[in-house]
Write a protein that holds these residues in place. Sequence first.
Motif, PDB file in Angstrom:
ATOM      1  N   TYR A   1       2.347   1.827  -2.204  1.00  0.00           N
ATOM      2  CA  TYR A   1       1.343   2.456  -3.069  1.00  0.00           C
ATOM      3  C   TYR A   1       2.001   3.428  -4.040  1.00  0.00           C
ATOM      4  N   GLU A   2       2.963   4.196  -3.551  1.00  0.00           N
ATOM      5  CA  GLU A   2       3.630   5.194  -4.389  1.00  0.00           C
ATOM      6  C   GLU A   2       4.380   4.557  -5.562  1.00  0.00           C
ATOM      7  N   ILE A   3       4.931   3.363  -5.352  1.00  0.00           N
ATOM      8  CA  ILE A   3       5.715   2.728  -6.418  1.00  0.00           C
ATOM      9  C   ILE A   3       4.881   1.771  -7.266  1.00  0.00           C
ATOM     10  N   GLY A   4       3.601   1.616  -6.941  1.00  0.00           N
ATOM     11  CA  GLY A   4       2.721   0.815  -7.784  1.00  0.00           C
ATOM     12  C   GLY A   4       2.572  -0.632  -7.379  1.00  0.00           C
ATOM     13  N   LEU A   5       3.231  -1.061  -6.302  1.00  0.00           N
ATOM     14  CA  LEU A   5       3.027  -2.431  -5.838  1.00  0.00           C
ATOM     15  C   LEU A   5       1.595  -2.616  -5.346  1.00  0.00           C
ATOM     16  N   VAL A   6       1.092  -1.626  -4.675  1.00  0.00           N
ATOM     17  CA  VAL A   6      -0.274  -1.624  -4.135  1.00  0.00           C
ATOM     18  C   VAL A   6      -1.115  -0.669  -4.971  1.00  0.00           C
ATOM     19  N   SER A   7      -2.329  -1.080  -5.328  1.00  0.00           N
ATOM     20  CA  SER A   7      -3.181  -0.241  -6.175  1.00  0.00           C
ATOM     21  C   SER A   7      -4.142   0.625  -5.381  1.00  0.00           C
ATOM     22  N   GLU A   8      -4.373   0.274  -4.101  1.00  0.00           N
ATOM     23  CA  GLU A   8      -5.308   1.056  -3.286  1.00  0.00           C
ATOM     24  C   GLU A   8      -4.937   0.889  -1.823  1.00  0.00           C
ATOM     25  N   LEU A   9      -4.984   1.991  -1.073  1.00  0.00           N
ATOM     26  CA  LEU A   9      -4.770   1.972   0.372  1.00  0.00           C
ATOM     27  C   LEU A   9      -6.088   2.208   1.084  1.00  0.00           C
ATOM     28  N   THR A  10      -6.288   1.519   2.197  1.00  0.00           N
ATOM     29  CA  THR A  10      -7.505   1.697   2.970  1.00  0.00           C
ATOM     30  C   THR A  10      -7.174   1.726   4.461  1.00  0.00           C
ATOM     31  N   ALA A  11      -8.100   2.232   5.241  1.00  0.00           N
ATOM     32  CA  ALA A  11      -8.022   2.049   6.686  1.00  0.00           C
ATOM     33  C   ALA A  11      -8.159   0.555   6.982  1.00  0.00           C
ATOM     34  N   PRO A  12      -7.591   0.084   8.092  1.00  0.00           N
ATOM     35  CA  PRO A  12      -7.645  -1.357   8.379  1.00  0.00           C
ATOM     36  C   PRO A  12      -9.045  -1.946   8.320  1.00  0.00           C
ATOM     37  N   GLU A  13     -10.022  -1.222   8.855  1.00  0.00           N
ATOM     38  CA  GLU A  13     -11.387  -1.764   8.894  1.00  0.00           C
ATOM     39  C   GLU A  13     -12.064  -1.742   7.524  1.00  0.00           C
ATOM     40  N   GLU A  14     -11.482  -1.014   6.562  1.00  0.00           N
ATOM     41  CA  GLU A  14     -12.065  -0.926   5.229  1.00  0.00           C
ATOM     42  C   GLU A  14     -11.388  -1.846   4.220  1.00  0.00           C
ATOM     43  N   LEU A  15     -10.370  -2.600   4.668  1.00  0.00           N
ATOM     44  CA  LEU A  15      -9.594  -3.407   3.730  1.00  0.00           C
ATOM     45  C   LEU A  15     -10.443  -4.465   3.037  1.00  0.00           C
ATOM     46  N   LEU A  16     -11.080  -5.323   3.798  1.00  0.00           N
ATOM     47  CA  LEU A  16     -11.865  -6.395   3.178  1.00  0.00           C
ATOM     48  C   LEU A  16     -13.040  -5.848   2.375  1.00  0.00           C
ATOM     49  N   PRO A  17     -13.787  -4.861   2.879  1.00  0.00           N
ATOM     50  CA  PRO A  17     -14.848  -4.293   2.034  1.00  0.00           C
ATOM     51  C   PRO A  17     -14.338  -3.750   0.699  1.00  0.00           C
ATOM     52  N   ALA A  18     -13.165  -3.114   0.702  1.00  0.00           N
ATOM     53  CA  ALA A  18     -12.620  -2.577  -0.555  1.00  0.00           C
ATOM     54  C   ALA A  18     -12.255  -3.702  -1.507  1.00  0.00           C
TER      55      ALA A  18
END
Length: 258
Positions: free
Chosen positions: A173-190
């Motif tokens: 996330y810090e280097i921009g590969l990932v645009s958003e971090l979530t808790a495991p249970e919130e991944l698919l909803p996000a």
Amino acid sequence: MTLRVERDEESGVAVVTLDRESRHNAIDLETARELSAVWREFRFDEEVRAVVLTGSGAAAFCTGIDRGVEVPQPASPYSADDPLIAIGPKAADLWKPVVAAVNGMACGGAFYLLGEAEFLIASTTATFFDPHTSYGMVSAYEAVYMAQRMPFGEAARMSLMGTAERLSARRAYEIGLVSELTAPEELLPAALRAARTLAGFPTQAVQGTVRALWSAKQAALQQALAQAPALIALGNLPPERQADLFTNRSRTQRPRLR
């Protein structure tokens, strides 16, 4: 079937799930064929306006090609067959937006898929690594895809350090590969929330923007990928030696998470 495809006609979003949890969602030849087919199918399905791509279970998004797959190769490096070359949406000429929801490990051949998604959302438990060099293999296609998504030094470090290190979701996330971090249970909803937003906009404008974004990088990408078969043929150890390294390192090495 090694894929699970779910369509929500009301929202215009399809969810594609790699469904080989017992194999950490590794890609065999059947999975490769199914991925290529589903992207091409979506090109003609006007009800699908955005896609979420994820893996089944919590342990892995995808761990690349299934090591049980044997792909006979011609003698010439100019005719090498890569079973993963057509598994991504852009390889199928699909310009509808794809959001990758990364749960658990993403490594090696998973980067063919992540490299052709519009953006990545990751669980805090996700990790990223490229095992090729540890097993005497050239990381060519994978390194090229990641070099287009990450700062060069980070892509180089991940590609070269093999199984010795794993990139944490936080660092990704810090280097921009990932645009958003979530808790495991919130991944698919996000991921669904983002995809539903995209699917709700005028589709031609969204697809045109996707195409414009990719035009900025595609010429360099294609030129780089064209070098990959020869580099792999020159640099890879024989398969039996790769297998020995895989067995020995899998038993003894504990990766560092950074």
